[in-house]
Design a protein around this motif. Structure first.
Motif, short mmCIF file in Angstrom:
data_model
loop_
_atom_site.label_atom_id
_atom_site.label_comp_id
_atom_site.label_asym_id
_atom_site.label_seq_id
_atom_site.Cartn_x
_atom_site.Cartn_y
_atom_site.Cartn_z
N UNK A 1 29.72 39.47 26.33
CA UNK A 1 28.32 39.06 26.31
C UNK A 1 27.46 40.32 26.39
N UNK A 2 26.32 40.28 25.75
CA UNK A 2 25.38 41.38 25.91
C UNK A 2 24.72 41.31 27.28
N UNK A 3 24.36 42.46 27.83
CA UNK A 3 23.70 42.51 29.12
C UNK A 3 23.73 43.91 29.67
N UNK A 4 23.26 44.08 30.90
CA UNK A 4 23.40 45.41 31.50
C UNK A 4 24.80 45.52 32.09
N UNK A 5 25.16 46.71 32.52
CA UNK A 5 26.54 46.96 32.92
C UNK A 5 26.96 46.09 34.10
N UNK A 6 26.10 45.95 35.11
CA UNK A 6 26.46 45.14 36.28
C UNK A 6 26.72 43.69 35.89
N UNK A 7 25.86 43.14 35.02
CA UNK A 7 26.04 41.75 34.59
C UNK A 7 27.34 41.55 33.83
N UNK A 8 27.60 42.46 32.94
CA UNK A 8 28.80 42.35 32.10
C UNK A 8 30.05 42.52 32.95
N UNK A 9 30.04 43.49 33.87
CA UNK A 9 31.22 43.68 34.72
C UNK A 9 31.46 42.46 35.60
N UNK A 10 30.40 41.85 36.11
CA UNK A 10 30.58 40.62 36.90
C UNK A 10 31.17 39.50 36.05
N UNK A 11 30.68 39.38 34.82
CA UNK A 11 31.14 38.32 33.92
C UNK A 11 32.65 38.44 33.66
N UNK A 12 33.13 39.68 33.52
CA UNK A 12 34.54 39.89 33.22
C UNK A 12 35.40 40.17 34.45
N UNK A 13 34.78 40.22 35.63
CA UNK A 13 35.56 40.47 36.84
C UNK A 13 36.01 41.91 36.98
N UNK A 14 35.18 42.84 36.53
CA UNK A 14 35.49 44.26 36.68
C UNK A 14 34.65 44.90 37.78
N UNK A 15 33.80 44.13 38.43
CA UNK A 15 32.87 44.67 39.42
C UNK A 15 33.55 44.87 40.77
N UNK A 16 32.86 45.59 41.64
CA UNK A 16 33.43 45.91 42.95
C UNK A 16 33.73 44.66 43.76
N UNK A 17 32.85 43.68 43.73
CA UNK A 17 33.08 42.45 44.50
C UNK A 17 34.38 41.78 44.08
N UNK A 18 34.63 41.71 42.79
CA UNK A 18 35.85 41.04 42.31
C UNK A 18 37.09 41.81 42.73
N UNK A 19 37.01 43.13 42.68
CA UNK A 19 38.17 43.94 43.09
C UNK A 19 38.44 43.72 44.58
N UNK A 20 37.38 43.73 45.41
CA UNK A 20 37.55 43.49 46.84
C UNK A 20 38.15 42.11 47.08
N UNK A 21 37.62 41.11 46.38
CA UNK A 21 38.14 39.75 46.54
C UNK A 21 39.60 39.63 46.15
N UNK A 22 39.99 40.30 45.06
CA UNK A 22 41.39 40.26 44.62
C UNK A 22 42.31 40.88 45.66
N UNK A 23 41.84 41.98 46.28
CA UNK A 23 42.65 42.63 47.31
C UNK A 23 42.79 41.73 48.54
N UNK A 24 41.68 41.10 48.93
CA UNK A 24 41.73 40.22 50.10
C UNK A 24 42.66 39.03 49.87
N UNK A 25 42.74 38.57 48.63
CA UNK A 25 43.66 37.47 48.31
C UNK A 25 45.11 37.86 48.54
N UNK A 26 45.40 39.15 48.46
CA UNK A 26 46.78 39.61 48.60
C UNK A 26 47.15 39.89 50.06
N UNK A 27 46.19 39.76 50.96
CA UNK A 27 46.42 40.12 52.36
C UNK A 27 47.42 39.17 52.99
#
Length: 769
Positions: free
Chosen positions: A743-769
């Motif tokens: 999707x077109x957008x700014x970098x933060x929006x696009x990274x959130x859409x695809x799950x490349x943002x910091x929040x998603x990475x943190x969440x993925x790590x917490x899921x593995x705890x």
């Protein structure tokens, strides 16, 4: 009724007779090579071996005329894939192929199914097999020869021939090459189209020869036609001959092909047709005996040595030439002209008839000519004329491993490419002089402007720069023979075709080049097949894809690349790097350059980004030994960029543009009581190779066993690219990446859409705890 004999000058009759004897022997050998592979050689698996007797037969006269009368040692020829047995038969008669190989077509370690520079034991100028790409290779070979000659000399002035099947002209790659503006100046290029009017499954209903001829002419090519042989031209001059010519010219392809399967009486009945001139054609046929009628319908220019000779004599060396040579598929075989003869094999009885006709004993199928005979002398003369001196590549010289600069501030990996090339001109000028860059009209948008301004644009002749005095011009387009940048039209297939041939100059003329092709990463997949084929053929080059991924956020789905990171895992003969920082670009580029232009060399693919990144995040060591240790890790495929105190609760393996998010996630996880290591992956392919081999220092340093922890991988590309890393220590893992159209957008929006943002990475790590 009378027979017709076509006369030739007395002085030439003996030579033509020798040529015809060679032609028949080549036909026999090519046919027997395929027969032996399918009917004689043991086949325990029972799988079809294949081979193309009919497709070879249509090329025999053309190739005999070229090799035994026309070619020089400086010439190069691309042979249509299905005529490979003809090439091997000719090389055998020239003494360039041992007899033991004639029984090895399509066997392991034997003659390849299609001509291969890298794998066949006899001389092959161009690898073919990928339809359309082998046909266009001589165009790029001609440009590569001119480039080398303008720099060092010694590349010769030979012609570049391409023997093309008519159905191959359906390929878009052919017309992309024909239409490129640079091609119209290549007078050494000559294509010969084997116009046999058949494809794999059928007779082509309307080959559209006149339309094809007009298309070549519109592109500035000289168009020649070898349509009819001397017998038919003699008949055309007789009463009723013009009516016969018109009838043959206007006859649909399937109707003509059916005549080839008719008896002489059936030809007499069918050939006149039902038009107003039918009676005149019938009257002409009534004056001919059956043998002449039978010969006339198959007397095409592509099977007449004198017609071919005259046509080749008419080539205009000031522009490229295409020759439409009309032929019969299966000419001289029992299968000639049959719609389904593409992969058909002669029966044992039919092969025996052929052997008897050409004067060969089936008990000695591989017999060469008596050296004292006229055909034997002709073979010896051709062998001496075509013999090439061995080529020894000139050493490139030492490519520096580290230029010594440490980038700071914010910059992109794309910009780092141009900077590294400019730095190379100062630190290693002899190496830099062998660099040649290519772009499909994207030099400025891929940050090559500074390099282009420095080295100039290559042209065989100097051209005036009409904007040299324009103060607002930033990119200076100075075209001259000393330039080192080649700009093609917007056709990625052309770019990588030339890239492959520039990467093969070390083996053709002993002058290695260091070619770098730069194109938008979303279009790498479009270019991948011809580039892969170039690697297969021995072309060593660097392909740079930039900008890459969804990181080019405002461009959206039309300009994203998802699966290109897999190239490094899947492409043989190629190492892929996706650097995160400018210093990584420099080190991986230099390492890739060092592998080019040598017998044990290979190609590379660099995937770069337009995202500005804070270069201090790279934490390049100040200590010289530690810096060299980091460089080696970068080139090997991965390095630890962050180690937490004590044992990590999670490891984040990240690649390319998303390193800032990975590092930020590690900081947050540590604050949450889940200390994290971060590993920067630069080459998934090299890591996978080390993983498969079970060896490699890179895995021990990047993923040591004593720090094994649950793993999160993240990249701007498909997540499967790094998924194998979980298998190193068999840890639980989550794999983040791009799996949807963007999707077109700014970098933060696009990274959130695809799950490349910091929040998603943190969440993925917490899921593995």
């Amino acid at each position: 009724m009378t027979s017709t004999t076509v006369t030739t000058p007395a002085g030439d009759a003996a030579r033509l007779a020798a040529l015809r004897a060679v032609e028949e022997r080549v036909l026999w050998l090519a046919t027997a090579i395929v027969d032996h592979a399918n009917r004689v050689r043991p086949n325990p698996s029972g799988l079809k071996v294949g081979g193309h007797q009919a497709s070879s037969a249509s090329m025999v006269t053309i190739m005999t005329a070229l090799w035994f009368e026309r070619l020089t040692a400086a010439d190069r020829v691309s042979v249509k894939p299905h005529a490979s047995p003809v090439l091997h038969a000719i090389n055998y008669l020239l003494g360039e192929l041992a007899e033991e190989y004639l029984t090895t077509l399509r066997s392991f370690g034997g003659l390849q199914s299609y001509p291969s520079r890298a794998k066949d034991p006899d001389p092959v100028d161009y690898s073919t097999g990928s339809v359309g790409i082998g046909a266009t290779a001589p165009i790029w070979g001609a440009l590569a020869r001119r480039y080398v000659d303008s720099k060092t000399g010694g590349a010769g002035t030979g012609r570049q021939y391409s023997l093309v099947g008519d159905a191959e002209l359906d390929e878009g790659a052919v017309w992309e090459a024909v239409l490129d503006p640079m091609v119209a100046e290549l007078g050494e290029v000559c294509w010969i189209v084997d116009l046999n009017r058949q494809s794999l499954d059928r007779v082509v209903p309307n080959i559209g020869a006149t339309r094809l001829q007009a298309m070549f002419e519109a592109a500035g090519w000289q168009v020649l036609t070898a349509k009819y042989g001397r017998l038919l031209h003699d008949l055309f001059a007789r009463p009723g001959g013009e009516a016969l010519r018109v009838r043959l010219d206007t006859m649909p392809n399937p109707e003509f092909q059916r005549l080839l399967r008719c008896t002489p009486q059936q030809v007499r009945d069918r050939l006149p047709g039902t038009g107003p001139e039918a009676e005149r054609v019938e009257e002409l046929l009534d004056t001919l005996d059956d043998a002449t009628v039978h010969a006339a319908v198959r007397d095409l220019g592509g099977h007449d040595l004198v017609t071919l000779r005259r046509t080749l004599d008419a080539i205009d060396d000031t522009r490229p030439t295409v020759i439409f040579a009309y032929t019969v598929k299966g000419y001289g075989l029992a299968s000639e002209g049959h719609p389904q003869n593409h992969s058909s094999l002669l029966t044992a009885e039919q092969l025996a008839v052929l052997a008897d006709r050409v004067g060969v004993s089936p008990q000695e199928p591989w017999a060469r000519f008596d050296p004292a005979s006229a055909p034997g002398e002709l073979c010896a003369q051709a062998a001496a004329r075509l013999r090439r001196a061995p080529v020894e590549p000139v050493p490139v010289g030492p490519v520096p491993e580290d230029i010594g600069r440490t980038p700071n501030g914010r910059t992109t990996t794309q910009a780092a490419l141009g900077r590294a090339l400019l730095d190379l001109t100062r630190s290693a000028p002899e190496v830099a002089r062998r660099v040649v860059t290519l772009c499909p009209d994207v030099s400025s948008s891929t940050n090559l402007g500074g390099w282009v301004n420095k080295v100039g644009v290559w042209s065989a002749t100097e051209r005036q720069d009409w904007f040299s005095d324009d103060p607002e011009t930033i990119l200076h387009w100075r075209e001259r023979p000393s330039g080192q940048h080649v700009e093609l039209g917007i056709a990625e297939t052309n770019l990588v075709g030339l890239l492959g041939e520039l990467g093969a100059t070390w083996s053709r003329w002993g002058e290695p080049l260091l070619p770098i092709g730069v194109l938008y990463d979303p279009f790498v997949e479009r270019a991948l097949e011809p580039w892969s084929f170039g690697i297969y053929a021995g072309g060593q080059s660097i392909l740079v894809g930039t900008p890459s991924g969804v990181t080019l956020a405002p461009e959206g789905g039309a300009h994203q690349s998802i699966s290109t990171p897999s190239v490094g895992l899947e492409q043989p003969g190629c190492v892929t790097y996706e650097p995160a920082f400018a210093i990584d670009v420099e080190w991986t580029l230099l390492a890739s350059l060092a592998r080019l232009g040598r017998p044990d060399g290979g190609s590379a693919y660099l995937r770069l980004s337009t995202r500005p990144v804070d270069q201090t995040l790279a934490a390049v060591p100040d200590d010289p030994a530690a810096r060299e240790h980091r460089r080696r890790q970068v080139v090997a495929g991965a390095y630890p960029i962050r180690r937490c105190e004590g044992a990590p609760a999670v490891t984040i393996a990240a690649m390319g543009a998303v390193l800032p998010e990975a590092l930020a996630a590690a900081e947050r996880l540590t604050a949450l009581g889940m200390p994290a290591d971060v590993v920067c992956v630069t080459s998934p392919g090299l890591l996978f190779e080390a993983f498969q081999d079970g060896t490699g220092r890179v895995l021990e340093t990047a993923f040591p066993a004593h720090r094994a922890a649950p793993l999160v991988t993240v990249l701007d590309g498909h997540p499967h690219t790094l998924a194998f890393l979980a298998g190193i220590h068999r840890v639980r893992a989550r794999h983040l990446g791009v799996t949807r159209f963007g999707q077109s957008g700014d970098l933060d929006e696009v990274y959130r859409y695809h799950g490349l943002d910091t929040d998603t990475i943190v969440g993925a790590a917490l899921d593995l705890r």
